[in-house]
Design a protein around this motif. Structure first.
Motif, PDB file in Angstrom:
ATOM      1  N   THR A  46     -51.910 -10.093  -2.276  1.00  0.00           N
ATOM      2  CA  THR A  46     -52.632 -10.092  -3.318  1.00  0.00           C
ATOM      3  C   THR A  46     -53.229  -8.637  -3.853  1.00  0.00           C
ATOM      4  O   THR A  46     -53.100  -8.515  -5.105  1.00  0.00           O
ATOM      5  CB  THR A  46     -54.035 -11.017  -2.992  1.00  0.00           C
ATOM      6  N   GLN A  85     -54.815 -17.765  -7.746  1.00  0.00           N
ATOM      7  CA  GLN A  85     -54.840 -18.663  -6.531  1.00  0.00           C
ATOM      8  C   GLN A  85     -55.606 -19.937  -6.973  1.00  0.00           C
ATOM      9  O   GLN A  85     -55.319 -20.926  -6.802  1.00  0.00           O
ATOM     10  CB  GLN A  85     -55.117 -17.819  -5.303  1.00  0.00           C
ATOM     11  N   ASP A 182     -50.021 -15.692  -7.787  1.00  0.00           N
ATOM     12  CA  ASP A 182     -50.409 -15.502  -6.603  1.00  0.00           C
ATOM     13  C   ASP A 182     -51.005 -16.876  -5.735  1.00  0.00           C
ATOM     14  O   ASP A 182     -51.731 -17.486  -6.048  1.00  0.00           O
ATOM     15  CB  ASP A 182     -52.038 -15.015  -6.613  1.00  0.00           C
ATOM     16  N   GLU A 183     -49.862 -17.411  -4.935  1.00  0.00           N
ATOM     17  CA  GLU A 183     -49.875 -18.800  -4.367  1.00  0.00           C
ATOM     18  C   GLU A 183     -50.269 -19.806  -5.211  1.00  0.00           C
ATOM     19  O   GLU A 183     -51.382 -20.674  -5.024  1.00  0.00           O
ATOM     20  CB  GLU A 183     -50.970 -18.697  -3.164  1.00  0.00           C
TER      21      GLU A 183
HETATM   22 MG   LIG Z   1     -53.687 -13.498  -0.904  1.00  0.00          MG
END
Ligand SMILES: [Mg+2]
Ligand SMILES: Nc1ncnc2c1ncn2[C@@H]1O[C@H](COP(=O)(O)OP(=O)(O)O)[C@@H](O)[C@H]1O
Length: 373
Positions: A46, A85, A182-183
């Motif tokens: 991240t 995320q 991000d994810e």
């Molecule tokens: Mg992360």
């Protein structure tokens, strides 16, 4: 994917207080590439993504985009959008306003250029054209994520999967050259996640946007990426295609992180042979010296189970688990337990013979620091 470098990270270092989080990271990302940062939680994925997006500044090193140094430019000045995320949608706004939000907050000069509107028109006329263009852009973005018709739905009345799509549309509407993710699928259940993996990949191919994707899930990385950056403790371990990372891991860490594998101590001989488990095997040529100690990697699916008389190794089945298509066996060879996958059925206690084709034997340099994941 082509050979034009779009982004280059050059010797990037990032500290938080005294903790060195990203350590001298260098990386080139190409136009139209789907590249994935893969590694366990806390390894700096991240943080790396946030530096590319402009949300964090490197302590040293350079972030170069389209040949220019971008270290000091804020997120909105970069040809980049991010899907975080946590989707960070505005719960009180409807889908249309969530997606339109970024464009509506741009100044007029930017929007005239973005939509290619004649700046010599009367101001009122310009405003009308801008409104219409935003509406069209939002509708197109919603079409891409298959949410046409949902414009007036409140986002807090939508499922996780749908919210995910809104977050994606909100990024795509800005027509970024680069999309950071991000994810983005972490909160979805397995079936939905697999569908979205497929759709994202299709979208990336169709739009020709460079995707920089972050995940801790090796299977997700394998299915989606052109190249994978395997990270550990803020350091790149290996950067390669999914196939190469899987078949030719550079060290024990990568081999263990990417799928299941047997890692066995061996000795390399310059006559292109390797000895392990007390047996000499043919293998390819490797850049090792004669009699160098090596780590031998053999994937469970790369063993052939053969009649005992043809076997190079003989072992005893100590566990057998049916996995739907294949069986996962634990086979004791001497005092070494091997993982072996086979389509045939064997019982605990059976003696079985194993063979390995030379090209299924991969060798790595013995890690200097013996570490496991
Ligand atoms: Mg992360
Ligand atoms: N703003 C911050 N301040 C202090 N430490 C941070 C900050 N952001 C991240 N970290 C630390 O940096 C390390 C890497 O974090 P992160 O990049 O989020 O990892 P990943 O995304 O791979 O899980 C972690 O140890 C985390 O606690």
């Amino acid at each position: 994917m082509n050979n034009n470098v779009l982004i280059e990270l050059s010797h990037v270092v990032k500290k938080f207080e005294d903790d060195l989080i990203v350590k001298d990271l260098s990386l080139k990302i190409y136009e139209n590439e789907f590249i994935t940062l893969l590694g366990p939680s806390g390894c700096g994925k991240t943080t790396t993504l946030r530096m590319i997006g402009g949300f964090e500044k490197p302590d040293s090193g350079e972030i170069i985009i389209n040949g220019k140094i971008f270290n000091d430019l804020p997120p909105y000045a970069r040809p980049i959008n991010t899907v975080f995320q946590k989707y960070a949608l505005f719960p009180h706004l409807n889908v249309f306003d969530n997606v339109a939000f970024g464009l509506k907050n741009r100044n007029k000069k930017y929007l005239l250029k973005f939509f290619n509107i004649d700046a010599s028109l009367p101001s009122k006329e310009q405003n009308k054209l801008i409104s219409a263009a935003i509406k069209k852009a939002v509708e197109e973005a919603l079409g891409l994520v298959k949410l046409t018709g949902y414009e007036s739905r409140k986002v807090n009345q939508m499922s996780g999967g749908q919210q995910q799509r809104v977050a994606l549309a909100r990024a795509l509407v800005n027509k970024p050259q680069i999309l950071l993710l991000d994810e983005p699928l972490a909160a979805l259940d397995l079936k939905l996640r697999q569908n979205m993996q497929y759709e994202l990949k299709e979208m990336q191919r169709k739009l020709g946007i460079t995707f920089i994707f972050v995940t801790h899930d090796q299977e997700e990385a394998m299915t989606m990426s052109d190249r994978i950056v395997v990270m550990k403790d803020g350091i790149i371990q290996q950067l390669d295609t999914p196939k190469h990372v899987y078949n030719e891991p550079v060290n024990r860490y990568v081999a263990t992180f990417i799928g299941e594998s047997n890692i066995i101590e061996g000795t390399y001989f310059e006559k292109e042979q390797v000895e392990f488990l007390g047996v000499l095997f043919d293998c390819g040529k490797y850049p090792f010296v004669n009699k160098e100690k090596v780590d031998v990697v053999i994937r469970p699916e790369d063993f052939d189970v053969v009649p005992l008389k043809d076997a190079k190794l003989v072992g005893k089945v100590v566990s057998s688990i049916f996995k739907g298509v294949h069986n996962e066996l634990d086979v004791l060879v001497g005092d070494y337990k091997l993982m072996v996958n086979t389509y045939e059925n064997y019982q605990v206690g059976d003696q079985i013979g194993l063979k390995i084709d030379p090209y299924e034997i991969h060798m790595m340099k013995v890690s200097e620091h013996e570490e496991t994941v």
